[in-house]
Design a protein around this motif. Structure first.
Motif, PDB file in Angstrom:
ATOM      1  N   THR A 231      12.980   3.576  -0.502  1.00 56.41           N
ATOM      2  CA  THR A 231      13.514   2.576  -1.426  1.00 56.41           C
ATOM      3  C   THR A 231      12.729   1.294  -1.198  1.00 56.41           C
ATOM      4  O   THR A 231      12.186   1.078  -0.110  1.00 56.41           O
ATOM      5  N   GLU A 232      12.686   0.442  -2.202  1.00 57.08           N
ATOM      6  CA  GLU A 232      11.871  -0.757  -2.112  1.00 57.08           C
ATOM      7  C   GLU A 232      12.225  -1.592  -0.883  1.00 57.08           C
ATOM      8  O   GLU A 232      13.377  -1.932  -0.647  1.00 57.08           O
ATOM      9  N   GLY A 233      11.204  -1.869  -0.050  1.00 61.08           N
ATOM     10  CA  GLY A 233      11.380  -2.694   1.143  1.00 61.08           C
ATOM     11  C   GLY A 233      11.800  -1.941   2.389  1.00 61.08           C
ATOM     12  O   GLY A 233      11.818  -2.500   3.471  1.00 61.08           O
TER      13      GLY A 233
ATOM     14  N   ASP B 249       0.810  -1.225   0.000  1.00 59.32           N
ATOM     15  CA  ASP B 249       0.000   0.000   0.000  1.00 59.32           C
ATOM     16  C   ASP B 249       0.841   1.271   0.000  1.00 59.32           C
ATOM     17  O   ASP B 249       0.308   2.366  -0.195  1.00 59.32           O
ATOM     18  N   ILE B 250       2.137   1.128   0.247  1.00 61.80           N
ATOM     19  CA  ILE B 250       3.021   2.300   0.310  1.00 61.80           C
ATOM     20  C   ILE B 250       3.831   2.346  -0.982  1.00 61.80           C
ATOM     21  O   ILE B 250       4.661   1.466  -1.225  1.00 61.80           O
ATOM     22  N   PRO B 251       3.621   3.355  -1.820  1.00 63.13           N
ATOM     23  CA  PRO B 251       4.365   3.402  -3.084  1.00 63.13           C
ATOM     24  C   PRO B 251       5.859   3.631  -2.847  1.00 63.13           C
ATOM     25  O   PRO B 251       6.248   4.387  -1.953  1.00 63.13           O
ATOM     26  N   VAL B 252       6.694   2.953  -3.631  1.00 60.89           N
ATOM     27  CA  VAL B 252       8.139   3.189  -3.551  1.00 60.89           C
ATOM     28  C   VAL B 252       8.393   4.624  -3.991  1.00 60.89           C
ATOM     29  O   VAL B 252       7.916   5.064  -5.035  1.00 60.89           O
ATOM     30  N   GLY B 253       9.102   5.382  -3.154  1.00 62.73           N
ATOM     31  CA  GLY B 253       9.357   6.796  -3.437  1.00 62.73           C
ATOM     32  C   GLY B 253       8.218   7.704  -3.013  1.00 62.73           C
ATOM     33  O   GLY B 253       8.248   8.903  -3.258  1.00 62.73           O
ATOM     34  N   GLY B 254       7.212   7.151  -2.338  1.00 66.45           N
ATOM     35  CA  GLY B 254       6.048   7.929  -1.908  1.00 66.45           C
ATOM     36  C   GLY B 254       5.663   7.607  -0.482  1.00 66.45           C
ATOM     37  O   GLY B 254       6.341   6.853   0.209  1.00 66.45           O
TER      38      GLY B 254
ATOM     39  N   VAL C 266       9.106   1.681  13.127  1.00 68.50           N
ATOM     40  CA  VAL C 266       8.361   0.642  12.414  1.00 68.50           C
ATOM     41  C   VAL C 266       9.335  -0.414  11.897  1.00 68.50           C
ATOM     42  O   VAL C 266      10.519  -0.144  11.727  1.00 68.50           O
ATOM     43  N   THR C 267       8.805  -1.607  11.655  1.00 71.82           N
ATOM     44  CA  THR C 267       9.570  -2.689  11.050  1.00 71.82           C
ATOM     45  C   THR C 267       8.715  -3.324   9.968  1.00 71.82           C
ATOM     46  O   THR C 267       7.485  -3.226   9.992  1.00 71.82           O
ATOM     47  N   VAL C 268       9.387  -3.969   9.035  1.00 65.38           N
ATOM     48  CA  VAL C 268       8.690  -4.698   7.987  1.00 65.38           C
ATOM     49  C   VAL C 268       8.837  -6.181   8.296  1.00 65.38           C
ATOM     50  O   VAL C 268       9.950  -6.677   8.461  1.00 65.38           O
ATOM     51  N   ALA C 269       7.713  -6.862   8.384  1.00 63.82           N
ATOM     52  CA  ALA C 269       7.696  -8.313   8.612  1.00 63.82           C
ATOM     53  C   ALA C 269       6.916  -8.928   7.464  1.00 63.82           C
ATOM     54  O   ALA C 269       5.689  -8.872   7.428  1.00 63.82           O
TER      55      ALA C 269
END
Length: 162
Positions: A97-99, A75-80, A152-155
């Motif tokens: 950046t991606e991820g 849902d979060i655009p890369v670069g946005g 925040v973290t990405v899981a």
């Protein structure tokens, strides 16, 4: 019968104000359960109980990543960036950046207006403060400092706070 106490109007206001402040502070010290995980490090009812060694008490149980889900990575655009909420408070999420996901409070450091995501930055509609999408630093406007960071973290495909 108890003796009458002679208090001035000013004394009553001071005593009443102190009592009201004590009640307000006591109310603020206890967070009601709203169904979302808190952002502190204490265990919640939804987390697995652990023994002193840190292993799960149920040997077959998998422990889920700690934190509150605030968005899906897709849902979060890369670069946005996007707007979201955490424990009822507005936050901003960006994927520079991606991820890689960063998050900030959506409260402008100038006068407390709600900052919104724009194409490549975060903008405050009240007095045109502009913030860098990746760092939260002020790009322009009257804001005196950067937006407050939110951890925040990405899981996998989920962005978690806390």
């Amino acid at each position: 019968m108890a003796p009458a106490i002679n208090l001035s109007r000013r004394s009553m206001i001071l005593v009443g104000g102190s009592a009201a402040a004590a009640v307000a502070l006591a109310a603020c010290s206890s967070t009601p359960d709203t169904g979302t995980a808190s952002t502190d490090a204490s265990p919640t009812e939804t987390e697995s109980a652990t023994d002193p060694t840190g292993s799960a008490t149920d040997p077959g149980a998998e422990t889920a990543p700690a934190g509150t889900e605030v968005a899906k990575l897709a849902d979060i655009p890369v670069g946005g960036g996007i707007a979201a909420t955490l424990d009822g408070q507005p936050i901003l999420l960006a994927q520079p950046t991606e991820g890689t996901v960063v998050a900030f409070s959506a409260i402008c450091t100038h006068q407390g207006c709600k900052v919104e995501p724009a194409a490549t930055e975060f903008d405050c509609p009240c007095h045109q403060s502009r913030y860098d999408l990746a760092t939260g630093e002020v790009l322009g406007g009257p804001a005196p400092r950067a937006l407050d960071r939110v951890t925040v973290t990405v899981a996998g495909d989920t962005v978690l706070a806390g």
